[in-house]
Design an enzyme around this catalytic site. Structure first.
Site, PDB file in Angstrom:
ATOM      1  N   ASP A 169     -10.018 -42.373  20.134  1.00 54.34           N
ATOM      2  CA  ASP A 169      -8.818 -41.999  20.881  1.00 54.34           C
ATOM      3  C   ASP A 169      -9.109 -40.893  21.900  1.00 54.34           C
ATOM      4  OD1 ASP A 169      -9.277 -40.298  18.639  1.00 54.34           O
ATOM      5  OD2 ASP A 169      -7.340 -39.346  19.019  1.00 54.34           O
ATOM      6  N   GLU A 170      -8.306 -40.897  22.914  1.00 50.89           N
ATOM      7  CA  GLU A 170      -8.223 -39.778  23.873  1.00 50.89           C
ATOM      8  C   GLU A 170      -9.581 -39.302  24.391  1.00 50.89           C
ATOM      9  OE1 GLU A 170      -4.078 -37.694  22.475  1.00 50.89           O
ATOM     10  OE2 GLU A 170      -5.838 -37.182  21.292  1.00 50.89           O
TER      11      GLU A 170
END
Ligand code: TNX
Length: 492
Positions: free
Chosen positions: A305-306
């Site tokens: 993620d991210e």
């Protein structure tokens, strides 16, 4: 015998006068409940087990302080022909019978039986004068195979005993996956013997600058075993290539820049791993070889993620390579929904937290989905608009928001889903009391979303049952947020 309200199509519109039939307040609601009259008193009863049913029978006898023996009025037995986690529970005035094809099914039946008892007896029934169980027939099996709870032990560290306490509570709700978010910018929480500074440096602090902590491999294995004895699988997450600050602070050769200090802020930063570092392949393969060896289950979580500071093609290639690394260890990868940007090989799973587009794309590429949309499942969100505590970017998530939603996106199929997971991120959650307050009762609502057939669910009836269930949470010693929109029962 009275056929219960659950037989009708609209679960919020039971037969007239049937409201009081919800007295058992089971959470999650079983697929079929047929109510009877009278009750069976468990005091003094003997618990017996057919072949291969000893473990769940021991669990029941131990929790309630009952005797084990043969020919008991309480009997657990394995019976072929039922789905994996399914069970039946028959209570008459003379006996209690639980049947299932697997020990797991029996264990869930035992949890239902515990919920049928007066809430105060959940934890200690040894001195009870009476333990009435209402006459009932239950046929039950879960909607989804994956009924999860994610605990972020990276932003704040939580001791093994604190984790086990939540495992006990999960079991009562028939939740079966504990996803431990073991690494993030603020901490690395699992011992990796070949890279010892990950914990001695990367695990030595947490948000706010406290001493942090980590699990030795022995402690971690003990948590895994404790969970397994409760039919809960621990899924480890090593979050890469973003959120890697603690790792690169411990081993600066993994960072494309000057050696950074540990990060103890609460804000999300997502420091990138240096993908072109000569040390990176060895680091990732060593970590997964040790973590996979501690993981009895099929699934592991590779994060993903991210990763905002990494170019998309590089990100995609790296995530694909990480999937190959865990596959080489015999494991199947899960990633946060951004991994749909990579071309992963089926089988794999994408955890839908943010982007419906990514969830659909993952399915079109042969992946499956774990439903964790933040606006329904993020347990770090404020409960109410006027709450003083919690994040707001996807909130508020009140108990109705946690309950009253359908996990399967339009156009996707139930079979595209592994299941449902609630996630407690802990940037602002540092104590066990805060974990309780953010987790409960919303995780109980999510447990029903994951377990109960969609057509049997209804907010109004659930809210009545949940109010009753409050006394059980209290008996377990779990602090919970007594949402003002509900009426809560307490232990007297
Ligand atoms: C987003 S959810 C994150 C986490 C934060 C969370 C806070 C996800 C995959 N990433 O790093 O803790 O929001 O709500």
């Amino acid at each position: 015998m009275l056929l219960l309200l659950f037989a009708c199509n609209d679960p919020d519109r039971g037969p007239k006068g049937s409201e009081d039939l919800d007295v058992t307040g089971l959470v999650p609601l079983p697929a079929l409940v047929e109510d009877g009259e009278g009750s069976f008193d468990l005091v003094g009863a003997t618990v017996s087990a057919g072949d291969a049913a000893d473990a769940p029978a021991d669990f029941l006898a131990d929790t309630l302080g009952l005797r084990r023996g043969s020919g008991g009025a309480v009997e657990l037995r394995i019976e072929a022909g039922m789905a994996d986690e399914a069970y039946t529970l028959d209570v008459t005035e003379d006996s209690v019978r639980i049947a299932a094809s697997t020990q797991t099914g029996l264990f869930w039946g035992v949890q239902t039986l515990r919920q049928l008892l007066p809430p105060a007896s959940l934890v200690d029934a040894t001195d009870a004068k009476t333990l009435p169980v209402p006459v009932v027939r239950i046929e039950d099996s879960p909607r989804f195979a994956w009924r999860g709870y994610m605990l972020d032990v990276a932003r704040h560290f939580f001791e093994p005993d604190e984790v086990k306490r939540q495992i006990d509570a999960m079991a009562l709700h028939k939740l079966n996956v504990l996803h431990l978010h073991l690494t993030d910018d603020q901490g690395w929480r699992i011992e990796i013997r070949s890279w010892p500074k990950l914990t001695s440096v990367g695990g030595a602090t947490e948000v706010g600058g406290g001493p942090g902590g980590w699990y030795t491999q022995a402690e971690y294995a003990d948590i895994v075993a404790y969970a397994a004895a409760r039919h809960i699988t621990v899924v480890p997450e090593i979050d890469l290539p973003g959120h890697a600050h603690a790792a690169v602070a411990a081993y600066p050769e993994l960072y494309d820049g000057p050696a950074p200090d540990p990060y103890t802020g609460a804000g999300v930063i997502s420091t990138p791993l240096w993908l072109d570092s000569p040390s990176t392949p060895e680091f990732v393969t060593d970590v997964w070889s040790e973590v996979a060896a501690l993981t009895p289950g099929e699934w592991v979580h590779i994060g993903g993620d991210e990763a905002v500071d990494i170019d998309l093609p590089e990100y995609a290639a790296f995530v694909q390579w990480m999937q190959a690394v865990v596959r080489n260890e015999g494991k199947t990868a899960i990633g946060w929904d951004e991994v749909a940007d990579a071309t992963l090989d089926a089988p794999y799973a994408a955890q839908h937290w943010f982007s419906e587009y990514n969830a659909r794309k993952a399915v079109s590429l042969g992946g499956r989905v774990i439903a964790s949309p933040a606006e329904h499942t993020y347990l770090d969100m404020v409960h109410d608009t006027d709450a003083e505590f919690g994040q707001t970017w996807a909130g508020p998530v009140n108990v109705q928001a946690a309950y009253d939603w359908e996990p399967v996106l339009d156009g996707l199929d139930e079979s595209d889903y592994l299941g449902v997971e609630g996630a407690l991120w802990t940037e602002y959650v540092g104590t066990e009391a805060q974990v309780d307050l953010m987790t409960w009762p919303r995780l109980a609502a999510l447990a029903e979303v994951a377990w109960t057939p969609a057509e049997k669910r209804g907010w109004r009836r659930f809210s009545n049952r949940l109010g009753f269930h409050g006394a059980r949470l209290e008996a377990l010693g779990l602090g919970y947020y007594a949402s003002p929109e509900l009426e809560w029962d307490t232990l007297e």
